[in-house]
Design a protein around this motif. Sequence first.
Motif, short mmCIF file in Angstrom:
data_model
loop_
_atom_site.label_atom_id
_atom_site.label_comp_id
_atom_site.label_asym_id
_atom_site.label_seq_id
_atom_site.Cartn_x
_atom_site.Cartn_y
_atom_site.Cartn_z
N ALA A 66 -2.72 6.47 -2.22
CA ALA A 66 -1.77 5.78 -2.41
C ALA A 66 -0.43 6.82 -2.16
N LYS A 67 -0.79 8.00 -2.96
CA LYS A 67 -0.39 9.52 -2.48
C LYS A 67 -0.67 10.09 -1.55
N TYR A 68 -1.31 9.86 -1.27
CA TYR A 68 -2.48 10.44 0.27
C TYR A 68 -1.34 10.06 1.76
N THR A 69 -1.45 8.38 1.66
CA THR A 69 -0.80 7.81 2.99
C THR A 69 0.48 8.47 2.55
N ASP A 70 1.31 8.38 1.17
CA ASP A 70 2.93 8.79 1.67
C ASP A 70 2.83 10.39 1.84
N LYS A 71 1.32 10.91 1.64
CA LYS A 71 1.90 12.90 2.17
C LYS A 71 1.67 12.33 3.53
N VAL A 72 0.97 11.82 4.25
CA VAL A 72 0.84 11.86 5.67
C VAL A 72 1.68 11.19 6.18
N ALA A 73 2.76 10.29 5.50
CA ALA A 73 3.95 9.52 6.28
C ALA A 73 4.26 10.21 6.35
N LYS A 74 4.41 10.63 5.60
CA LYS A 74 5.78 11.78 5.15
C LYS A 74 5.80 12.90 6.19
N GLU A 75 4.55 13.34 5.97
CA GLU A 75 3.97 14.76 7.52
C GLU A 75 4.74 14.17 8.87
N LEU A 76 4.05 13.12 8.74
CA LEU A 76 4.28 12.48 10.65
C LEU A 76 6.03 11.83 11.08
N GLY A 77 6.53 12.10 9.43
CA GLY A 77 8.23 11.17 10.02
C GLY A 77 7.84 10.19 10.03
N GLY A 78 7.37 8.85 8.95
CA GLY A 78 7.35 7.71 9.36
C GLY A 78 7.43 7.09 7.74
N GLU A 79 6.92 5.44 8.19
CA GLU A 79 6.20 4.93 6.84
C GLU A 79 4.83 4.54 7.49
N ILE A 80 3.79 4.59 6.41
CA ILE A 80 2.09 4.06 6.45
C ILE A 80 1.77 2.93 5.37
N LYS A 81 1.60 1.58 5.54
CA LYS A 81 1.18 1.12 4.17
C LYS A 81 0.05 -0.23 4.82
N ILE A 82 -1.04 0.27 3.80
CA ILE A 82 -1.85 -0.21 4.15
C ILE A 82 -1.96 -1.68 3.96
N THR A 83 -2.81 -2.53 4.77
CA THR A 83 -1.77 -3.67 4.51
C THR A 83 -3.68 -4.92 3.95
N LYS A 84 -4.38 -4.43 4.48
CA LYS A 84 -5.75 -5.15 4.23
C LYS A 84 -6.91 -4.60 4.89
N PHE A 85 -8.25 -4.59 3.93
CA PHE A 85 -9.25 -4.31 4.61
C PHE A 85 -10.56 -5.20 4.24
N ALA A 86 -11.85 -5.23 5.40
CA ALA A 86 -12.95 -5.55 4.86
C ALA A 86 -13.51 -4.90 4.83
N ARG A 87 -14.80 -4.73 3.92
CA ARG A 87 -15.95 -3.69 3.94
C ARG A 87 -17.31 -4.83 3.98
N TYR A 88 -18.20 -3.92 4.80
CA TYR A 88 -19.44 -4.96 4.95
C TYR A 88 -20.11 -4.82 4.86
N GLU A 89 -21.29 -4.96 3.94
CA GLU A 89 -22.90 -4.77 3.97
C GLU A 89 -23.56 -5.32 4.36
N LYS A 90 -24.41 -4.83 5.12
CA LYS A 90 -25.72 -5.27 5.65
C LYS A 90 -26.53 -6.13 4.68
N GLY A 91 -26.69 -7.70 4.80
CA GLY A 91 -27.18 -8.39 3.71
C GLY A 91 -26.84 -7.79 2.65
N GLU A 92 -25.28 -7.68 2.13
CA GLU A 92 -24.53 -8.11 1.15
C GLU A 92 -25.28 -9.43 0.39
N GLY A 93 -25.47 -9.29 -1.22
CA GLY A 93 -26.10 -10.17 -1.59
C GLY A 93 -27.46 -10.54 -1.68
#
Length: 247
Positions: free
Chosen positions: A203-230
Amino acid sequence: EGMVYATVCGKVGVVVEVNAETDFVAKNDMFQAFVKDVANVVAEQNPADVEALLACKMGEDTVEAALKEKILVIGENIKIRRFERYEGVCAAYIHAGGTHAVLVGFDTSDEIAAKPEFETYGKDIAMQIAAANPGYLCEADVPAEVIEKEKEILLVQIANDPKNANKPDAIKEKMVLGRIGKFYKENCLVDQEFVKDNDLTVAKYTDKVAKELGGEIKITKFARYEKGEGLEKKSDDFAAEVASMMK
């Protein structure tokens, strides 16, 4: 066997898993090209599920027809297992040619998304997810029953510890809350230590990058797939492997 694959096509991101019977086939150029074609179909035609995907158009025929043709030519069973599709600003990461794949969705402006610094940030977040395997995006996403179960386990552990068993209930409750906080830090993406800089959370890394780039960034979702999961085919050294790549 098989491979997982993630890609971003403009404002659409896709992650997909296609399984085969042997590792040999997974390394076949024809198989890998088919997986990428499937991802493109998902991006362009937005099927609701795997069944709808099989009915989508691919070339002169359907995905299902193309799949059957690949099975005949390659000589072993192939199955499209799952996919996810995000619209908006996305980042993708594929590890080791398709053992792990990550897709991340962000809420930010087109101006920020177009900057090379954001591309670097997006890959960092995707690699973080690949390495640290968070179960949730943030504390609010953790189901109440998961936390209750975790509290039950912790209370049993405290009761079975001779050093803590006789402590007042109020103290035990404080100990449980402290350990629940640790659970969040380990399992929620935004609360995790950032792999490239342990002094920062994601979260702090995200805020840091957002500040450096002059705007806002929010992570909204993610999907992580592993081959043959399970199928219990995880590598114990995988987190360290990705972390070393990031450094």
